[in-house]
Design an enzyme around this catalytic site. Structure first.
Site, PDB file in Angstrom:
ATOM      1  N   CYS A 113       0.774  -1.016   0.026  1.00 30.48           N
ATOM      2  CA  CYS A 113      -0.258   0.034  -0.070  1.00 30.48           C
ATOM      3  C   CYS A 113       0.809   1.052  -0.102  1.00 30.48           C
ATOM      4  CB  CYS A 113      -0.935   0.034   1.083  1.00 30.48           C
ATOM      5  SG  CYS A 113      -1.959  -1.484   1.209  1.00 30.48           S
ATOM      6  N   HIS A 253      -3.457   6.899   2.771  1.00 25.46           N
ATOM      7  CA  HIS A 253      -3.846   5.779   2.167  1.00 25.46           C
ATOM      8  C   HIS A 253      -5.314   5.487   2.684  1.00 25.46           C
ATOM      9  CE1 HIS A 253      -4.104   1.658   1.260  1.00 25.46           C
ATOM     10  NE2 HIS A 253      -3.780   1.072   2.397  1.00 25.46           N
ATOM     11  N   ASN A 283     -10.201  -0.397  -0.144  1.00 24.73           N
ATOM     12  CA  ASN A 283      -8.823  -0.365   0.103  1.00 24.73           C
ATOM     13  C   ASN A 283      -8.179  -0.723  -1.287  1.00 24.73           C
ATOM     14  OD1 ASN A 283      -5.916  -0.602   0.642  1.00 24.73           O
ATOM     15  ND2 ASN A 283      -6.339  -1.501   2.424  1.00 24.73           N
TER      16      ASN A 283
END
Ligand code: UT7
Length: 326
Positions: A113, A253, A283
């Site tokens: 990520c 994020h 996500n």
């Protein structure tokens, strides 16, 4: 002094929406639990005939169009992904082919990520050193292909999408001011796809035991993220001699709205200065920040001279930040 400037952004989300209500018919979960614990209402799922490089291609076309550039103007393509088309060749090479970016070198970055910020940092170094003039940086994922749809602790979290930025060298005050990259390999097993590499090559056993999908120690990851991201943001601001009140926008994020709120509250930033699109995207790992950046850009939330802070954490573990003057 040459700085690298983001001259355009672009993103692409597949049209198929998977809502919390639909997920509740697949595993033992509820819209209420997912919304309260994560902030996610829906996520996008790529068509079966599309690949991760296809999503990247769509986002890149928009970034190129917005910059008024041709693919042949780019000399480097960096793709951040953990869900590439195949183990090799690099997804970046497949994007190069699709764009017909014939003058570009191309490679992938795997920092989960945090991958987009890692890729941005590499691109920034190439531009400041004068080695490359125009670089395409992409975050792209089809996580739905690596999701265990029987595991309610992970399948409610992830989504598909891609975001891209074009970087160019310029002399002036705006551009990427600093990037900060960190990792701790001791924590490698908090988020992983256990099989499919040299440790556990694909076999009947790995398939039967569903080892080719994301496995995560969610609660430990959550605690680590809250603790680490707070000090990461502090350090990034200090490095640039800025106070939180000088920030126009924090683009975190998009992993969990509670993590995002905890970081914002630690630095005393009101939520209207924090970019959140987790409710519609879930996500999307390396794609999460460039998609959010493009959303913010297109919504007119960023203006020339604004200070923007990007921050992320993810598998590795890795964590990273970037301070940009737009
Ligand atoms: O991108 C970077 C990678 N990952 C992350 O950022 C994820 C970080 N972690 C998180 O976001 C959170 O830890 C989760 C959203 C994954 C989980 O939230 P949590 O508050 O940490 O829940 P938990 O794992 O401690 O589980 C609490 C309860 C458990 O039930 P019991 O044992 O208390 O009875 C779980 O079984 O919630 C249950 N649970 C669910 N219930 C309904 C776990 N997943 C679900 C679900 N629906 N989808």
């Amino acid at each position: 002094m040459i700085r690298s400037k983001i001259i355009s952004t672009g993103s692409f989300l597949p049209s198929k929406v998977l809502s919390n209500a639909e997920l509740s018919t697949m595993v033992d979960t509820s819209d209420e639990w997912i919304t309260e614990r994560t902030g996610i209402k829906e996520r996008r799922i790529a068509d079966v005939n599309k690949t991760t490089s296809d999503l990247a291609y769509e986002a890149s076309k928009k970034a190129l169009k917005n910059a008024g550039l041709k693919a042949s103007d780019i000399s480097l393509i960096i793709v951040a992904t953990i869900s590439g088309d195949m183990p090799f060749p690099a997804t970046a090479c497949l994007v190069q082919k699709k764009l017909n970016a014939k003058n570009a070198a191309a490679f992938d970055v795997n920092a989960a990520c945090s991958g987009f910020i890692y890729a941005l940092s590499i691109a920034d170094s190439f531009i400041r050193s004068g080695v490359h003039k125009k670089i395409l940086v992409i975050g792209t994922e089809i996580l739905s292909r690596f999701t265990d749809w029987k595991d309610r602790s992970t399948c409610v979290l992830f989504g598909d999408g891609a975001g891209a930025v074009l970087l160019e060298g310029h002399k002036g005050k705006s551009g990427i001011l600093s990037t900060h990259l960190y990792s701790d390999g001791n924590l490698w097993d908090l988020i992983q796809i256990p099989a499919g590499g040299s440790l556990k090559p694909a076999s009947l056993d790995t398939v039967n035991n569903r080892l080719h999908t994301i496995s995560m120690k969610g609660n430990e990851t959550f605690k680590f993220a809250v603790k680490t991201l707070g000090s990461l943001v502090d350090k990034t601001l200090e490095h640039n001699k800025l106070s939180p009140s000088q920030l126009t926008l924090l683009i975190p994020h998009q992993a969990n709205h509670r993590i995002i709120q905890a970081v914002a509250s630690r630095i005393g930033l009101s939520m209207d200065k924090v970019m959140m699109n987790i409710q519609k995207c879930g996500n999307t790992s390396a794609a999460s920040i460039p998609i959010a950046l493009d959303d913010a850009n297109r919504a007119g939330k960023i203006k020339k001279g604004d200070y923007i802070l990007l921050e992320a954490f993810g598998g590795g573990l890795t964590w990273a930040s970037a301070l940009i003057r737009w």
